[in-house]
Design a protein around this motif. Sequence first.
Motif, PDB file in Angstrom:
ATOM      1  N   ASP A 159       0.843   3.848  -3.084  1.00  0.00           N
ATOM      2  CA  ASP A 159       0.493   5.252  -2.848  1.00  0.00           C
ATOM      3  C   ASP A 159       1.519   6.183  -3.492  1.00  0.00           C
ATOM      4  O   ASP A 159       1.165   7.170  -4.133  1.00  0.00           O
ATOM      5  CB  ASP A 159       0.375   5.517  -1.340  1.00  0.00           C
ATOM      6  CG  ASP A 159      -0.109   6.919  -1.045  1.00  0.00           C
ATOM      7  OD1 ASP A 159      -1.184   7.304  -1.553  1.00  0.00           O
ATOM      8  OD2 ASP A 159       0.605   7.643  -0.310  1.00  0.00           O
ATOM      9  N   LYS A 160       2.801   5.861  -3.341  1.00  0.00           N
ATOM     10  CA  LYS A 160       3.864   6.676  -3.963  1.00  0.00           C
ATOM     11  C   LYS A 160       3.717   6.673  -5.485  1.00  0.00           C
ATOM     12  O   LYS A 160       3.852   7.709  -6.132  1.00  0.00           O
ATOM     13  CB  LYS A 160       5.251   6.134  -3.591  1.00  0.00           C
ATOM     14  CG  LYS A 160       5.644   6.353  -2.160  1.00  0.00           C
ATOM     15  CD  LYS A 160       7.016   5.728  -1.914  1.00  0.00           C
ATOM     16  CE  LYS A 160       7.378   5.682  -0.457  1.00  0.00           C
ATOM     17  NZ  LYS A 160       8.661   4.977  -0.228  1.00  0.00           N
ATOM     18  N   LEU A 184       0.985   6.087  -7.277  1.00  0.00           N
ATOM     19  CA  LEU A 184      -0.226   6.812  -7.685  1.00  0.00           C
ATOM     20  C   LEU A 184      -0.011   8.318  -7.624  1.00  0.00           C
ATOM     21  O   LEU A 184      -0.443   9.052  -8.525  1.00  0.00           O
ATOM     22  CB  LEU A 184      -1.418   6.396  -6.825  1.00  0.00           C
ATOM     23  CG  LEU A 184      -1.846   4.932  -6.921  1.00  0.00           C
ATOM     24  CD1 LEU A 184      -3.027   4.658  -5.999  1.00  0.00           C
ATOM     25  CD2 LEU A 184      -2.169   4.531  -8.345  1.00  0.00           C
ATOM     26  N   LYS A 185       0.661   8.798  -6.589  1.00  0.00           N
ATOM     27  CA  LYS A 185       0.951  10.230  -6.478  1.00  0.00           C
ATOM     28  C   LYS A 185       1.814  10.694  -7.644  1.00  0.00           C
ATOM     29  O   LYS A 185       1.576  11.747  -8.232  1.00  0.00           O
ATOM     30  CB  LYS A 185       1.632  10.546  -5.146  1.00  0.00           C
ATOM     31  CG  LYS A 185       0.684  10.529  -3.969  1.00  0.00           C
ATOM     32  CD  LYS A 185       1.408  10.781  -2.661  1.00  0.00           C
ATOM     33  CE  LYS A 185       0.416  10.717  -1.507  1.00  0.00           C
ATOM     34  NZ  LYS A 185       1.072  10.779  -0.207  1.00  0.00           N
ATOM     35  N   ILE A 193       0.836  -1.211   0.000  1.00  0.00           N
ATOM     36  CA  ILE A 193       0.000   0.000   0.000  1.00  0.00           C
ATOM     37  C   ILE A 193       0.866   1.255   0.000  1.00  0.00           C
ATOM     38  O   ILE A 193       0.579   2.215  -0.718  1.00  0.00           O
ATOM     39  CB  ILE A 193      -0.984  -0.029   1.186  1.00  0.00           C
ATOM     40  CG1 ILE A 193      -2.033  -1.128   0.964  1.00  0.00           C
ATOM     41  CG2 ILE A 193      -1.653   1.330   1.381  1.00  0.00           C
ATOM     42  CD1 ILE A 193      -2.885  -1.430   2.162  1.00  0.00           C
ATOM     43  N   ILE A 194       1.924   1.266   0.772  1.00  0.00           N
ATOM     44  CA  ILE A 194       2.819   2.433   0.827  1.00  0.00           C
ATOM     45  C   ILE A 194       3.461   2.669  -0.541  1.00  0.00           C
ATOM     46  O   ILE A 194       3.493   3.798  -1.040  1.00  0.00           O
ATOM     47  CB  ILE A 194       3.895   2.249   1.920  1.00  0.00           C
ATOM     48  CG1 ILE A 194       3.242   2.331   3.304  1.00  0.00           C
ATOM     49  CG2 ILE A 194       5.009   3.283   1.780  1.00  0.00           C
ATOM     50  CD1 ILE A 194       4.141   1.882   4.444  1.00  0.00           C
ATOM     51  N   GLN A 214      -8.258   7.364  -6.987  1.00  0.00           N
ATOM     52  CA  GLN A 214      -7.650   7.744  -5.714  1.00  0.00           C
ATOM     53  C   GLN A 214      -6.596   8.832  -5.850  1.00  0.00           C
ATOM     54  O   GLN A 214      -6.121   9.364  -4.853  1.00  0.00           O
ATOM     55  CB  GLN A 214      -7.030   6.510  -5.046  1.00  0.00           C
ATOM     56  CG  GLN A 214      -8.031   5.429  -4.700  1.00  0.00           C
ATOM     57  CD  GLN A 214      -9.142   5.960  -3.825  1.00  0.00           C
ATOM     58  OE1 GLN A 214      -8.913   6.419  -2.719  1.00  0.00           O
ATOM     59  NE2 GLN A 214     -10.368   5.924  -4.337  1.00  0.00           N
ATOM     60  N   SER A 270      -7.706   2.715  -8.674  1.00  0.00           N
ATOM     61  CA  SER A 270      -6.414   3.349  -8.420  1.00  0.00           C
ATOM     62  C   SER A 270      -6.375   4.769  -8.980  1.00  0.00           C
ATOM     63  O   SER A 270      -5.930   5.700  -8.298  1.00  0.00           O
ATOM     64  CB  SER A 270      -5.282   2.515  -9.032  1.00  0.00           C
ATOM     65  OG  SER A 270      -5.213   1.262  -8.407  1.00  0.00           O
TER      66      SER A 270
END
Length: 191
Positions: free
Chosen positions: A28-29, A31-32, A24-25, A62, A59
Amino acid sequence: MIVKPSQFGVNADELSVRSLIYFIIELDKLLKYIGKRLLSSGETIAIAESVTSGFLQFSFSQMKDASQFYKGGMTAYTLEEKVNLLDVNQEQALNCNSVSAGIAETMALNVSRLYNSDWSIAVTGYASPVEESNGKLYCYFAISYRGEKILSEKLDLHSRTKSVNAQLYYSEFILGCFKIELDKQQESRAS
């Protein structure tokens, strides 16, 4: 020698939770990063998926300011929907159970056309071993840019991979490939 997680003071459930948290971490990186790239370029994307059953769409939804670059997508899970919604050739789809590089490429090009997007991603494959896949897990995915296929690949997984893990792995891998393609386009614009 067989190593058990308990030998390291961690049971299998704790190891699984730790792996999920790490996943998940890292996701998240990723996706950003993708969101920032699409925002800065002013380009848009659309998604067509089957085997990942909406995870790619989720995805993109988000990402920060997603409505500025994510046009939408569809999950066309059955042959009938791939033919009706994404203009996949029915005879070709019947011959391969809707799972081939050509099917993924057609899905990518046509979802881009339907949503009038700069970029598109499409994926089709197997998340559990079935007779049609000869007991194997794999997917085909394609990425298009401005009406042209720029990447088309096959991704194989171990046949014992749990279905949900296969779907997550396919999605993360495809997003990683998309990041690379975004970087290539930016480099070509800069030169």
